[in-house]
Design an enzyme around this catalytic site. Structure first.
Site, PDB file in Angstrom:
ATOM      1  N   LYS A   1      34.221  70.970  22.211  1.00 10.59           N
ATOM      2  CA  LYS A   1      32.914  70.777  21.646  1.00 10.59           C
ATOM      3  C   LYS A   1      31.694  70.287  22.267  1.00 10.59           C
ATOM      4  O   LYS A   1      31.872  69.689  23.382  1.00 10.59           O
ATOM      5  CB  LYS A   1      33.251  69.867  20.204  1.00 10.59           C
ATOM      6  CG  LYS A   1      34.260  70.311  19.329  1.00 10.59           C
ATOM      7  CD  LYS A   1      34.499  69.495  18.119  1.00 10.59           C
ATOM      8  CE  LYS A   1      35.630  70.102  17.138  1.00 10.59           C
ATOM      9  NZ  LYS A   1      35.519  69.358  15.869  1.00 10.59           N
TER      10      LYS A   1
ATOM     11  N   TYR B   1      33.817  77.422  10.220  1.00  9.19           N
ATOM     12  CA  TYR B   1      34.096  76.440   9.483  1.00  9.19           C
ATOM     13  C   TYR B   1      33.841  77.029   8.121  1.00  9.19           C
ATOM     14  O   TYR B   1      33.893  76.162   7.228  1.00  9.19           O
ATOM     15  CB  TYR B   1      33.234  75.390   9.791  1.00  9.19           C
ATOM     16  CG  TYR B   1      33.612  74.574  11.311  1.00  9.19           C
ATOM     17  CD1 TYR B   1      34.928  74.129  11.055  1.00  9.19           C
ATOM     18  CD2 TYR B   1      33.216  74.273  12.243  1.00  9.19           C
ATOM     19  CE1 TYR B   1      35.730  73.434  12.361  1.00  9.19           C
ATOM     20  CE2 TYR B   1      33.502  73.744  13.287  1.00  9.19           C
ATOM     21  CZ  TYR B   1      34.828  73.273  13.303  1.00  9.19           C
ATOM     22  OH  TYR B   1      35.374  72.675  14.488  1.00  9.19           O
TER      23      TYR B   1
ATOM     24  N   ASN C   1      34.278  64.896  17.722  1.00  4.12           N
ATOM     25  CA  ASN C   1      35.946  64.543  18.069  1.00  4.12           C
ATOM     26  C   ASN C   1      36.182  65.604  19.310  1.00  4.12           C
ATOM     27  O   ASN C   1      37.453  65.647  19.179  1.00  4.12           O
ATOM     28  CB  ASN C   1      36.827  64.277  16.869  1.00  4.12           C
ATOM     29  CG  ASN C   1      36.611  65.704  16.191  1.00  4.12           C
ATOM     30  OD1 ASN C   1      36.102  66.655  16.475  1.00  4.12           O
ATOM     31  ND2 ASN C   1      37.341  65.593  15.015  1.00  4.12           N
TER      32      ASN C   1
ATOM     33  N   HIS D   1      38.629  71.218  19.030  1.00  2.00           N
ATOM     34  CA  HIS D   1      39.383  71.882  17.941  1.00  2.00           C
ATOM     35  C   HIS D   1      40.480  72.676  18.219  1.00  2.00           C
ATOM     36  O   HIS D   1      40.459  73.073  19.598  1.00  2.00           O
ATOM     37  CB  HIS D   1      38.399  73.105  17.108  1.00  2.00           C
ATOM     38  CG  HIS D   1      38.789  73.743  16.530  1.00  2.00           C
ATOM     39  ND1 HIS D   1      39.182  73.751  15.124  1.00  2.00           N
ATOM     40  CD2 HIS D   1      39.800  74.969  16.787  1.00  2.00           C
ATOM     41  CE1 HIS D   1      39.886  74.834  14.631  1.00  2.00           C
ATOM     42  NE2 HIS D   1      40.116  75.425  15.488  1.00  2.00           N
TER      43      HIS D   1
ATOM     44  N   GLU E   1      41.328  83.030  14.607  1.00  2.00           N
ATOM     45  CA  GLU E   1      40.112  82.303  15.426  1.00  2.00           C
ATOM     46  C   GLU E   1      39.993  82.919  16.904  1.00  2.00           C
ATOM     47  O   GLU E   1      39.037  83.255  17.233  1.00  2.00           O
ATOM     48  CB  GLU E   1      40.688  80.790  15.583  1.00  2.00           C
ATOM     49  CG  GLU E   1      40.227  80.049  14.057  1.00  2.00           C
ATOM     50  CD  GLU E   1      40.761  78.741  14.047  1.00  2.00           C
ATOM     51  OE1 GLU E   1      41.553  78.128  15.125  1.00  2.00           O
ATOM     52  OE2 GLU E   1      40.969  78.098  13.007  1.00  2.00           O
TER      53      GLU E   1
HETATM   54  P1  IDP Z   1      40.591  68.918  12.579  1.00  2.00           P
HETATM   55  O1  IDP Z   1      39.806  69.448  13.331  1.00  2.00           O
HETATM   56  O2  IDP Z   1      41.418  67.841  13.304  1.00  2.00           O
HETATM   57  O3  IDP Z   1      41.684  69.966  12.041  1.00  2.00           O
HETATM   58  P2  IDP Z   1      39.541  69.158   9.896  1.00  2.00           P
HETATM   59  O4  IDP Z   1      39.750  68.347   8.809  1.00  2.00           O
HETATM   60  O5  IDP Z   1      39.801  70.631   9.660  1.00  2.00           O
HETATM   61  O6  IDP Z   1      40.049  68.487  11.270  1.00  2.00           O
HETATM   62  O7  IDP Z   1      37.958  68.798  10.017  1.00  2.00           O
HETATM   63  C1  IDP Z   1      37.239  69.844  10.862  1.00  2.00           C
HETATM   64  C2  IDP Z   1      36.202  69.293  11.682  1.00  2.00           C
HETATM   65  O8  IDP Z   1      35.176  68.754  10.820  1.00  2.00           O
HETATM   66  C3  IDP Z   1      36.675  67.963  12.219  1.00  2.00           C
HETATM   67  O9  IDP Z   1      37.368  68.067  13.337  1.00  2.00           O
HETATM   68  C4  IDP Z   1      35.355  67.032  12.677  1.00  2.00           C
HETATM   69  O10 IDP Z   1      34.519  67.733  13.531  1.00  2.00           O
HETATM   70  C5  IDP Z   1      34.670  67.718  11.177  1.00  2.00           C
HETATM   71  N1  IDP Z   1      34.942  66.490  10.040  1.00  2.00           N
HETATM   72  C6  IDP Z   1      36.032  66.277   9.756  1.00  2.00           C
HETATM   73  N2  IDP Z   1      35.899  65.190   8.725  1.00  2.00           N
HETATM   74  C7  IDP Z   1      34.652  64.671   9.026  1.00  2.00           C
HETATM   75  C8  IDP Z   1      33.677  63.503   8.400  1.00  2.00           C
HETATM   76  O11 IDP Z   1      34.189  62.840   7.329  1.00  2.00           O
HETATM   77  N3  IDP Z   1      32.446  63.385   8.887  1.00  2.00           N
HETATM   78  C9  IDP Z   1      31.894  64.384   9.737  1.00  2.00           C
HETATM   79  N4  IDP Z   1      32.765  65.312  10.339  1.00  2.00           N
HETATM   80  C10 IDP Z   1      34.001  65.559   9.826  1.00  2.00           C
END
Ligand code: IDP
Length: 140
Positions: free
Chosen positions: A11, A51, A114, A117, A128
């Site tokens: 990312k 997304y 984070n 992905h 994807e």
């Molecule tokens: P993952 O990436 O671990 O599969 P998901 O729940 O699918 O997690 O969420 C997708 C992405 O959305 C996350 O990697 C993160 O970048 C973002 N995200 C998830 N929860 C939050 C939040 O509470 N605040 C801001 N961004 C979030």
């Protein structure tokens, strides 16, 4: 165990901090092979489509802004149980909850930014990968 392919994104927080090599080293050390890789600037349309499942979530706007805020590296990773293996190597979505040694624990600063992905199922991995790669751009 089956050889699988999964889809990965390094990312914008990874590209901005010049961490793509460091993250790739963790990926390769875990036994996953990078069989396709491209650095791109994601368009708003691409990020919204990617997304789409999170469209109704309160963080959707912020997520699309972030994913288009700088270059990303899209990847195809291959290995035994690649989908589950990469989820393990990535660590929990919120880096505060991620295990020691995972990419998110080591490199990530927040739940939004984070670093990586990874597909959460083989079915999603196929879709994807198809969104970002032609077959001829993958060499296993
Ligand atoms: P993952 O990436 O671990 O599969 P998901 O729940 O699918 O997690 O969420 C997708 C992405 O959305 C996350 O990697 C993160 O970048 C973002 N995200 C998830 N929860 C939050 C939040 O509470 N605040 C801001 N961004 C979030």
């Amino acid at each position: 165990m089956a050889t699988e392919r999964t889809f990965s994104i390094l990312k914008p927080d990874a590209t901005k901090r010049n961490l793509t090599g460091a993250v790739n080293a963790v990926i390769e050390k875990a036994g996953l092979r990078i069989v396709g890789q491209r650095r791109i600037q994601m368009s708003r349309e691409q990020a919204e489509k990617f997304y789409e499942i999170h469209k109704e979530r309160p963080f959707f706007g912020e997520l699309v802004e972030f994913m288009t805020s700088g270059p990303v590296v899209v990847q195809v990773l291959e290995g035994e149980n690649a989908v589950a293996k990469y989820r393990e190597v990535m660590g929990a979505t919120n880096p505060a909850n991620a295990d020691e040694g995972t990419i998110r624990k080591t490199f990530s600063e927040s739940v939004g930014e984070n670093t990586v992905h990874g597909s959460d199922s083989l079915e999603n991995a196929k879709a994807e990968i198809a969104q970002f790669f032609k077959d001829s751009d993958i060499a296993g």
